[in-house]
Design an enzyme around this catalytic site. Structure first.
Site, PDB file in Angstrom:
ATOM      1  N   VAL A  29       0.817  -1.210   0.000  1.00  0.00           N
ATOM      2  CA  VAL A  29       0.000   0.000   0.000  1.00  0.00           C
ATOM      3  C   VAL A  29       0.850   1.258   0.000  1.00  0.00           C
ATOM      4  O   VAL A  29       0.594   2.199  -0.772  1.00  0.00           O
ATOM      5  CB  VAL A  29      -0.999  -0.010   1.174  1.00  0.00           C
ATOM      6  CG1 VAL A  29      -0.316  -0.082   2.526  1.00  0.00           C
ATOM      7  CG2 VAL A  29      -1.915   1.207   1.118  1.00  0.00           C
ATOM      8  N   LYS A  50      10.802  -7.400  -4.899  1.00  0.00           N
ATOM      9  CA  LYS A  50      11.571  -8.647  -4.824  1.00  0.00           C
ATOM     10  C   LYS A  50      10.676  -9.878  -4.724  1.00  0.00           C
ATOM     11  O   LYS A  50      11.121 -10.990  -5.001  1.00  0.00           O
ATOM     12  CB  LYS A  50      12.529  -8.612  -3.634  1.00  0.00           C
ATOM     13  CG  LYS A  50      11.848  -8.710  -2.282  1.00  0.00           C
ATOM     14  CD  LYS A  50      12.832  -8.985  -1.162  1.00  0.00           C
ATOM     15  CE  LYS A  50      12.097  -9.204   0.155  1.00  0.00           C
ATOM     16  NZ  LYS A  50      12.986  -9.572   1.262  1.00  0.00           N
ATOM     17  N   THR A  56       0.145  -6.058   2.660  1.00  0.00           N
ATOM     18  CA  THR A  56      -1.129  -5.401   2.369  1.00  0.00           C
ATOM     19  C   THR A  56      -2.172  -6.410   1.925  1.00  0.00           C
ATOM     20  O   THR A  56      -3.322  -6.388   2.388  1.00  0.00           O
ATOM     21  CB  THR A  56      -0.936  -4.336   1.272  1.00  0.00           C
ATOM     22  OG1 THR A  56      -0.053  -3.325   1.762  1.00  0.00           O
ATOM     23  CG2 THR A  56      -2.260  -3.712   0.870  1.00  0.00           C
ATOM     24  N   GLN A  60      -6.721  -8.164   6.875  1.00  0.00           N
ATOM     25  CA  GLN A  60      -8.109  -8.623   6.908  1.00  0.00           C
ATOM     26  C   GLN A  60      -9.079  -7.555   7.389  1.00  0.00           C
ATOM     27  O   GLN A  60     -10.062  -7.242   6.739  1.00  0.00           O
ATOM     28  CB  GLN A  60      -8.226  -9.860   7.816  1.00  0.00           C
ATOM     29  CG  GLN A  60      -7.536 -11.097   7.278  1.00  0.00           C
ATOM     30  CD  GLN A  60      -7.671 -12.284   8.219  1.00  0.00           C
ATOM     31  OE1 GLN A  60      -8.329 -12.215   9.253  1.00  0.00           O
ATOM     32  NE2 GLN A  60      -7.047 -13.389   7.856  1.00  0.00           N
ATOM     33  N   GLU A 128     -12.875  -2.617  16.166  1.00  0.00           N
ATOM     34  CA  GLU A 128     -11.783  -3.508  16.528  1.00  0.00           C
ATOM     35  C   GLU A 128     -11.168  -3.056  17.846  1.00  0.00           C
ATOM     36  O   GLU A 128     -11.543  -2.010  18.403  1.00  0.00           O
ATOM     37  CB  GLU A 128     -10.722  -3.545  15.418  1.00  0.00           C
ATOM     38  CG  GLU A 128     -11.225  -4.178  14.133  1.00  0.00           C
ATOM     39  CD  GLU A 128     -10.170  -4.273  13.063  1.00  0.00           C
ATOM     40  OE1 GLU A 128     -10.413  -4.984  12.079  1.00  0.00           O
ATOM     41  OE2 GLU A 128      -9.106  -3.635  13.192  1.00  0.00           O
ATOM     42  N   HIS A 240       0.148 -10.090  17.173  1.00  0.00           N
ATOM     43  CA  HIS A 240      -1.310 -10.136  17.069  1.00  0.00           C
ATOM     44  C   HIS A 240      -1.812 -11.221  18.015  1.00  0.00           C
ATOM     45  O   HIS A 240      -1.264 -12.322  18.058  1.00  0.00           O
ATOM     46  CB  HIS A 240      -1.737 -10.443  15.637  1.00  0.00           C
ATOM     47  CG  HIS A 240      -3.170 -10.130  15.368  1.00  0.00           C
ATOM     48  ND1 HIS A 240      -4.196 -10.910  15.857  1.00  0.00           N
ATOM     49  CD2 HIS A 240      -3.753  -9.128  14.679  1.00  0.00           C
ATOM     50  CE1 HIS A 240      -5.349 -10.393  15.478  1.00  0.00           C
ATOM     51  NE2 HIS A 240      -5.111  -9.301  14.761  1.00  0.00           N
ATOM     52  N   ARG A 287      -4.157  -4.484  21.336  1.00  0.00           N
ATOM     53  CA  ARG A 287      -3.542  -5.777  21.032  1.00  0.00           C
ATOM     54  C   ARG A 287      -2.471  -6.197  22.036  1.00  0.00           C
ATOM     55  O   ARG A 287      -2.357  -7.383  22.358  1.00  0.00           O
ATOM     56  CB  ARG A 287      -2.942  -5.730  19.622  1.00  0.00           C
ATOM     57  CG  ARG A 287      -3.991  -5.698  18.547  1.00  0.00           C
ATOM     58  CD  ARG A 287      -3.386  -5.534  17.173  1.00  0.00           C
ATOM     59  NE  ARG A 287      -4.423  -5.632  16.156  1.00  0.00           N
ATOM     60  CZ  ARG A 287      -4.198  -5.474  14.860  1.00  0.00           C
ATOM     61  NH1 ARG A 287      -2.990  -5.206  14.432  1.00  0.00           N
ATOM     62  NH2 ARG A 287      -5.187  -5.579  13.993  1.00  0.00           N
ATOM     63  N   HIS A 346       3.531  -9.844  14.192  1.00  0.00           N
ATOM     64  CA  HIS A 346       2.591  -9.255  13.238  1.00  0.00           C
ATOM     65  C   HIS A 346       3.032  -7.931  12.647  1.00  0.00           C
ATOM     66  O   HIS A 346       2.931  -7.730  11.441  1.00  0.00           O
ATOM     67  CB  HIS A 346       1.242  -9.072  13.944  1.00  0.00           C
ATOM     68  CG  HIS A 346       0.157  -8.526  13.081  1.00  0.00           C
ATOM     69  ND1 HIS A 346      -0.246  -9.139  11.906  1.00  0.00           N
ATOM     70  CD2 HIS A 346      -0.624  -7.407  13.199  1.00  0.00           C
ATOM     71  CE1 HIS A 346      -1.229  -8.444  11.350  1.00  0.00           C
ATOM     72  NE2 HIS A 346      -1.465  -7.376  12.113  1.00  0.00           N
ATOM     73  N   ARG A 381       0.611  -0.304  17.925  1.00  0.00           N
ATOM     74  CA  ARG A 381      -0.267   0.188  16.860  1.00  0.00           C
ATOM     75  C   ARG A 381      -1.726  -0.121  17.160  1.00  0.00           C
ATOM     76  O   ARG A 381      -2.072  -1.245  17.515  1.00  0.00           O
ATOM     77  CB  ARG A 381       0.119  -0.447  15.521  1.00  0.00           C
ATOM     78  CG  ARG A 381      -0.831  -0.079  14.389  1.00  0.00           C
ATOM     79  CD  ARG A 381      -0.352  -0.630  13.063  1.00  0.00           C
ATOM     80  NE  ARG A 381      -0.423  -2.070  12.980  1.00  0.00           N
ATOM     81  CZ  ARG A 381      -1.493  -2.762  12.602  1.00  0.00           C
ATOM     82  NH1 ARG A 381      -2.618  -2.135  12.311  1.00  0.00           N
ATOM     83  NH2 ARG A 381      -1.442  -4.079  12.520  1.00  0.00           N
ATOM     84  N   LEU A 387      -3.070   0.413   7.261  1.00  0.00           N
ATOM     85  CA  LEU A 387      -3.429   0.764   5.888  1.00  0.00           C
ATOM     86  C   LEU A 387      -3.676   2.263   5.765  1.00  0.00           C
ATOM     87  O   LEU A 387      -3.332   2.882   4.748  1.00  0.00           O
ATOM     88  CB  LEU A 387      -4.666  -0.025   5.448  1.00  0.00           C
ATOM     89  CG  LEU A 387      -4.490  -1.533   5.267  1.00  0.00           C
ATOM     90  CD1 LEU A 387      -5.816  -2.191   4.890  1.00  0.00           C
ATOM     91  CD2 LEU A 387      -3.440  -1.855   4.211  1.00  0.00           C
TER      92      LEU A 387
END
Length: 520
Positions: A29, A50, A56, A60, A128, A240, A287, A346, A381, A387
């Site tokens: 992204v 590569k 990205t 989910q 979330e 995660h 998380r 993650h 995070r 994203l």
């Protein structure tokens, strides 16, 4: 142009040379957002890739974004992000990126992305962990990343994207970027360019099991350190809470999105008892809180995994087709039985130190996406902010890279000899998993540092060899930073320092590619 020149890279020389205004390394992204922005400004833009897949694609849950005409606000999203970041976010950076989120998503829609709707013309929203509002837009139920990648790939179809090109070194003259050293099927080459954007993704394959694709080997961290650019907050590796458990599993493992918990799924231990996070948000806590609670329960009980019970979710298969398919491929029917899960490596919350336009302290070098540390994520995070950050900062970095190229001229890059060392990948992953996972302590981190010091000389003649070198450099950085932070904060948990220390509520920047590197 395919002529050989002397360059100081062993006896092999350089087999080919090319020129560009902007080089973007990575096609997720952030990379494609940067490349499209630069290309649309008329820049000669070369994109290096590569590997065929990106992180990205596997995302989910969705994109966290404040929509107009809802009960949400930029201020609320900023507040949630700062809370998750445990005191290490840059509030100005968070405000800047969150405020630009809706415009960035609108640009993505202009490029063809389509999100799920709850009614005609109205995007469906979910919630979330760590979010106080339902502000997550999604696509294909739980295939948001695949839709984002599809739209960006389609928009970038006319760009100059070089597949199977491995970036080995960011070249510079001591004061500014001059190009990139690259290996491809034709050998060793140089792309001369005044602006380079690192969008290489994360470092998940430092560990035995991860939700990341195979290419997430810390390449951008190593490239920045070799160029003399600092990395910040690199000790904060987010695990995660719910990666699909497999007793023999290694490499990339399926993610079980926390949007399931946002829709009512419940975490339980092997005896069917609900998990306890000691957090007012319960299973929807940030998380780091949930991952630490699961790890503590597993250590206490000796169990191999916990379970996510999603059987109460109406239309589970239709809403979460990606999760359902992954479970069924493993012999699990989530409509009839709980899903076995464990924390899994993650996301890197830290990375190459940049501002909110992707600028590093080396003129001409930019970074965006997971490889960068803008101050957005702090010590942990917030879900679905990745994203968002990739779209916003990626586009900004591309535009700023073009501006720099207009003033920098056409540099001629030269390559300097550099000696590299690497540890066997399986040995490295085992050591990182044992000593720098969800919970760390001084004894384990010192043992890890000693193991990493045993790396042996390695020539980067293949992609795998180059990745092993990058993994070793990045592992040393993580170990050094984790050993220096004698407290628990965000997703950095120290078993020997279980509490947060207000005196350590600051970020550290590391320079150099050895475990004894300077921290400041």
């Amino acid at each position: 142009m395919n002529r050989r020149i002397a360059c100081g890279v062993g006896s092999a020389g350089v087999d080919w040379q090319q020129r560009a205004d902007v080089v973007v390394i990575g096609t997720g992204v952030a990379g494609l957002a940067a490349a499209l922005a630069a290309h649309r400004k008329g820049s000669r833009t070369v994109v290096l890739s590569k590997a065929p897949d990106t992180a990205t694609f596997y995302a989910q849950g969705g994109i966290a974004v404040v929509l107009p005409h809802t009960d949400d606000s930029v201020a609320a999203h900023v507040e949630d992000t700062l809370a998750a970041g445990a005191g290490l976010c840059d509030p100005d950076a968070v405000q800047s990126i969150v405020a630009d989120g809706y415009r960035a998503v609108a640009d993505l829609v202009d490029d063809g992305a389509r999100f799920d709707e709850s009614a005609p013309g109205q995007w469906a929203l979910t919630r979330e962990g760590g979010h106080s509002r339902r502000r997550i837009i999604h696509a294909g139920g739980d295939a948001t990343g695949a839709e984002v990648q599809r739209a960006l790939d389609h928009a970038a179809a006319t760009l100059d994207i070089r597949r199977n090109h491995v970036a080995l070194q960011v070249l510079h003259d001591g004061s500014a970027v001059t190009g990139v050293l690259v290996r491809n099927a034709d050998g060793l080459g140089i792309v001369h360019a005044p602006s380079v954007v690192l969008a290489t993704g994360g470092l998940g394959h430092l560990y035995r099991a991860t939700t990341n694709p195979e290419g997430s080997t810390g390449d951008g961290i190593a490239l920045a350190l070799w160029a003399g650019v600092g990395v910040t907050d690199i000790e904060f590796v987010q695990f995660h809470p719910t990666m699909l458990f497999d007793r023999e599993g290694a490499g990339r493992r399926p993610l079980i999105t926390e949007a399931l918990r946002g829709e009512g799924a419940v975490l339980r231990d092997a005896r069917g008892e609900p998990m306890t996070t000691h957090h007012p948000m319960g299973d929807l806590a940030p998380r780091d809180v949930v991952a630490a609670a699961i790890e503590a329960r597993l250590r206490q009980s000796g169990d191999e995994c916990v379970f996510l019970d999603a059987r109460s979710i109406a239309l589970l298969v239709q809403r979460f087709p990606t999760v359902t398919a992954a479970c069924r491929a493993a012999g699990i029917d989530p409509t009839r039985e709980p899903i076995p899960v464990v924390p899994g490596a993650h996301y890197s919350c830290g990375g190459v130190a940049t501002d909110v336009y992707g600028r590093t302290d080396l003129p001409g070098l930019f970074a965006a996406g997971e490889v960068a540390r803008t101050g957005m994520h702090g010590a942990n995070r917030l879900a679905s902010n990745s994203l968002l950050e990739g779209l916003v900062v990626g586009a900004r970095a591309g535009l700023t890279a073009v501006e720099h190229s207009h003033t920098a001229g056409a540099p001629m890059a030269k390559v300097e000899e550099r000696q590299h060392t690497a540890l066997d990948r399986r040995v490295l992953q085992a050591a990182m998993t044992e000593d720098a996972s969800v919970v760390r302590d001084a004894a384990g981190l010192q043992r890890l540092s000693d193991t990493l010091a045993d790396a042996t000389p390695r020539s980067m003649t293949t992609r795998a060899a180059a990745e092993d070198v990058a993994l070793t450099v990045t592992a040393r950085a993580v170990a050094a930073a984790a050993l220096a932070r004698n407290e628990s904060r965000g997703c950095h948990h120290r078993g020997d320092y279980p509490d947060s220390d207000p005196a350590q509520a600051f970020s550290r920047t590391l320079h150099g590619d050895h475990a004894e590197a300077c921290l400041r």
